[in-house]
Motif scaffolding. Structure first.
Motif, PDB file in Angstrom:
ATOM      1  N   MET A 109      -0.013  -7.494  -0.873  1.00 39.71           N
ATOM      2  CA  MET A 109      -1.209  -7.586  -1.727  1.00 39.71           C
ATOM      3  C   MET A 109      -2.037  -6.311  -1.733  1.00 39.71           C
ATOM      4  SD  MET A 109      -2.926 -11.332  -1.805  1.00 39.71           S
ATOM      5  CE  MET A 109      -2.920 -11.790  -0.116  1.00 39.71           C
ATOM      6  N   THR A 110      -1.893  -5.481  -0.679  1.00 41.13           N
ATOM      7  CA  THR A 110      -2.680  -4.246  -0.658  1.00 41.13           C
ATOM      8  C   THR A 110      -2.014  -3.136  -1.471  1.00 41.13           C
ATOM      9  OG1 THR A 110      -1.615  -3.507   1.374  1.00 41.13           O
ATOM     10  CG2 THR A 110      -3.683  -4.712   1.613  1.00 41.13           C
ATOM     11  N   LEU A 111      -0.812  -3.380  -1.979  1.00 40.72           N
ATOM     12  CA  LEU A 111      -0.147  -2.354  -2.789  1.00 40.72           C
ATOM     13  C   LEU A 111      -0.954  -2.084  -4.060  1.00 40.72           C
ATOM     14  CD1 LEU A 111       3.606  -3.426  -2.568  1.00 40.72           C
ATOM     15  CD2 LEU A 111       2.397  -1.685  -1.251  1.00 40.72           C
ATOM     16  N   GLN A 112      -0.900  -0.836  -4.485  1.00 40.28           N
ATOM     17  CA  GLN A 112      -1.648  -0.469  -5.694  1.00 40.28           C
ATOM     18  C   GLN A 112      -0.925  -0.911  -6.964  1.00 40.28           C
ATOM     19  OE1 GLN A 112      -4.701   0.853  -5.636  1.00 40.28           O
ATOM     20  NE2 GLN A 112      -4.651   0.791  -3.405  1.00 40.28           N
ATOM     21  N   ASN A 113       0.381  -1.137  -6.822  1.00 45.89           N
ATOM     22  CA  ASN A 113       1.226  -1.497  -7.953  1.00 45.89           C
ATOM     23  C   ASN A 113       0.668  -2.696  -8.736  1.00 45.89           C
ATOM     24  OD1 ASN A 113       3.286  -2.757  -9.459  1.00 45.89           O
ATOM     25  ND2 ASN A 113       4.829  -1.673  -8.249  1.00 45.89           N
ATOM     26  N   LEU A 165      -6.063 -13.564   4.137  1.00 42.68           N
ATOM     27  CA  LEU A 165      -6.829 -13.161   5.327  1.00 42.68           C
ATOM     28  C   LEU A 165      -6.425 -11.754   5.774  1.00 42.68           C
ATOM     29  CD1 LEU A 165      -6.723 -16.441   7.485  1.00 42.68           C
ATOM     30  CD2 LEU A 165      -8.606 -15.579   6.077  1.00 42.68           C
ATOM     31  N   VAL A 166      -5.115 -11.498   5.786  1.00 38.44           N
ATOM     32  CA  VAL A 166      -4.619 -10.185   6.214  1.00 38.44           C
ATOM     33  C   VAL A 166      -5.134  -9.096   5.272  1.00 38.44           C
ATOM     34  CG1 VAL A 166      -2.542  -8.760   6.442  1.00 38.44           C
ATOM     35  CG2 VAL A 166      -2.598 -11.062   7.395  1.00 38.44           C
ATOM     36  N   ARG A 167      -5.059  -9.380   3.970  1.00 37.99           N
ATOM     37  CA  ARG A 167      -5.545  -8.412   2.990  1.00 37.99           C
ATOM     38  C   ARG A 167      -7.029  -8.120   3.221  1.00 37.99           C
ATOM     39  NH1 ARG A 167      -8.723  -8.490  -0.973  1.00 37.99           N
ATOM     40  NH2 ARG A 167      -9.014 -10.721  -0.621  1.00 37.99           N
ATOM     41  N   GLY A 168      -7.806  -9.184   3.401  1.00 40.86           N
ATOM     42  CA  GLY A 168      -9.241  -9.005   3.623  1.00 40.86           C
ATOM     43  C   GLY A 168      -9.524  -8.201   4.874  1.00 40.86           C
ATOM     44  N   ALA A 169      -8.798  -8.513   5.966  1.00 39.70           N
ATOM     45  CA  ALA A 169      -9.034  -7.817   7.230  1.00 39.70           C
ATOM     46  C   ALA A 169      -8.655  -6.341   7.113  1.00 39.70           C
ATOM     47  CB  ALA A 169      -8.235  -8.475   8.352  1.00 39.70           C
TER      48      ALA A 169
END
Ligand code: ATP
Ligand code: MG
Lengths: 224, 251
Positions: free
Chosen positions: A47-51, A110-114
């Motif tokens: 989810m953190t990918l810019q793609n 949660l991982v993305r937010g953290a």
């Protein structure tokens, strides 16, 4: 002898059945939680990918899982898939699958937010000290992310354990269902059975979730 | 010594754009070993960007940067090696919150430079004693005041034995009574012969510490003068106007 009715718990194999029922609950949740933690971390990184395609896909997945009640997902997985494709998934497999899909989505978020909550200057200072990307993540970013993840992850885990009681509805006999059966059988002999049985179920749930929050407290203290 | 051997940092024709905005528009700057240069300029003129280009946090579009003769190619593997030669301290307190003070300082020497733990600790102790914070070695960053944190950040950078130190407004976020303790550390460092490039808005400090002042304006270096000359007699109107903003007159 009829004074309290607590004996109903120890009648025949009642207690063993309750514990067995709890074990079904715990087995399904543990499997789903473990899978969700692993897959959720991967999903969070995804989810953190810019793609833009990666973003759209994860957005849709997350929204879909959040909008659908878990019960509906369970029914789709257990009854729907069997009807539609003729695959005969057993109930426990369907349950683990649905809870894993749900847990992965929530854990991923949660991982993305953290990860996003770690300020840029933490990366900058690490790079400025000559660390490469691997070292920066290993020594600086991941430890801080894990600390931030701990409380919401515990929360999610206990939520998953509790929600597992839904599996009754696709025919799995877990702790609540066993309790209900014991109450029904003893309704006339032990009018107070429901109090004791549900009390016991409460204690069993508590015993299942308590070690997790103890572990969380211990880790939080160690990590400060 | 030959001329090249005396040069610590050499920037030539540096250009940097963010999208369409030209932030650095052909910067030339040379700093000799042991020299202390203070960079001044109004907010948004590109001072931070220039420092970040020097230690590889930011890529640039044209020009070249050399540290001790080695060219910086940002993003390359050689960069992590080069950025060990450059110590940087930022405005935000950027210590690692999950590690205590001593670990903050020794982490990079041990993991990046692969030095022995005892060796890194010994140097950390010596440096921490010098800034009066050895008793705080077991504390966590959140237990320290802003001024203490910045002194630790300086020590953390120094423990890598850098050849040049970059400071980006390290006192700008501090309460006034803590500014002094940080500036004193920097002053001592300068007198010890460290090569330094400092961005600051503390004019009194700039005057005291600088061998040379460079004045950055709209992405170009407008002035590059000995400190006394700059403060007493700046050659451009822009620099005069800039200095004016720091003066208070009763009307
Ligand atoms: N990552 C970025 N993306 C786009 N524009 C940026 C970025 N970083 C800085 N800028 C722009 O570049 C210009 C110079 O910024 P910089 O931070 O270098 O200024 P500065 O001289 O350090 O200012 P200050 O004294 O306020 O710290 C500003 O106009 C800023 O908006
Ligand atoms: Mg700046």
């Amino acid at each position: 002898m009829r004074a309290s009715g607590i004996e109903v718990l120890f009648l025949g194999s009642n207690f063993a059945r309750l514990v067995e029922g709890l074990w079904v609950t715990v087995r399904i949740s543990l499997l789903a939680v473990l899978l969700s933690l692993l897959l959720g971390i991967l999903f969070g990184l995804f989810m953190t990918l810019q793609n833009p395609i990666a973003r759209a896909v994860s957005r849709v997945y997350l929204e879909f899982i959040r909008i659908m009640p878990q019960l509906v997902l369970l029914f789709i997985a257990y009854f729907g898939v069997t009807r539609a494709f003729g695959w005969n998934w057993d109930a426990e497999f369907s349950a683990v699958l649905v809870f894993t899909l749900w847990g992965t989505a929530e854990m991923g978020d949660l991982v993305r937010g953290a990860l996003k909550s770690i300020p840029q200057h933490q990366y900058d200072s690490a790079y400025a000290l000559g660390m490469n990307r691997r070292q920066t993540f290993l020594y600086i970013i991941i430890p801080q992310t894990l600390r931030r993840l701990l409380p919401p992850t515990i929360n999610l885990t206990t939520r998953m354990i509790k929600t597992t009681s839904l599996v009754v509805l696709i025919g799995i006999t877990e702790v609540l269902k066993v309790g209900k059966q014991i109450i029904d059988v003893n309704r006339f002999q032990y009018p107070t059975a429901s109090l004791w049985v549900y009390g016991a179920v409460f204690v069993l749930y508590f015993l299942a979730c308590w070690p997790i929050s103890l572990l969380a407290k211990y880790l939080e203290k160690r990590w400060r | 010594m030959a001329d090249e051997d005396r040069i610590m940092l050499e920037i030539a024709g540096l250009k940097k754009k963010f999208g369409e905005d030209v932030i650095l528009d052909g910067v030339d700057l040379t700093i000799n070993k042991g020299e202390v240069v203070v960079m001044l300029g109004s907010s948004g003129c590109g001072k931070s960007t220039l420092l970040r280009c020097i230690n590889g946090l930011e890529s640039f579009d044209e020009g070249s940067i050399r540290i001790d003769g080695e060219e910086i190619v940002s993003g390359s593997k050689a960069m992590t090696h080069l950025s060990q030669k450059i110590g940087m301290v930022f405005q935000s307190y950027d210590l690692f919150p999950h590690r205590n003070i001593l670990d903050n300082i020794t982490l990079a020497p041990v993991k990046v430079q692969r030095r022995a733990k005892e060796d890194a600790r010994a140097q950390a102790e010596q440096l921490l004693r010098r800034v009066g914070l050895w008793e705080k070695r077991k504390a966590y960053p959140r237990e320290l005041s802003g001024g203490q944190k910045q002194r630790v950040a300086i020590v953390r950078a120094l423990c890598m034995n850098p050849e040049i130190m970059l400071f980006d407004e390290v006192t700008a976020a501090l309460d006034p009574e803590m500014v002094r303790e940080v500036l004193d550390v920097m002053l001592e460092l300068a007198q010890g012969g460290m090569t330094m490039l400092i961005v600051t808005h503390e004019m009194g400090f700039a005057r005291a510490v600088a061998d040379r002042i460079v004045f950055l304006d709209e992405g170009k270096i407008l002035e590059n003068l000995p400190a006394e000359t700059f403060f007493n007699n700046p050659s451009t109107q822009r620099a005069k106007d800039f200095l004016q903003t720091f003066e208070f007159k009763k009307h």
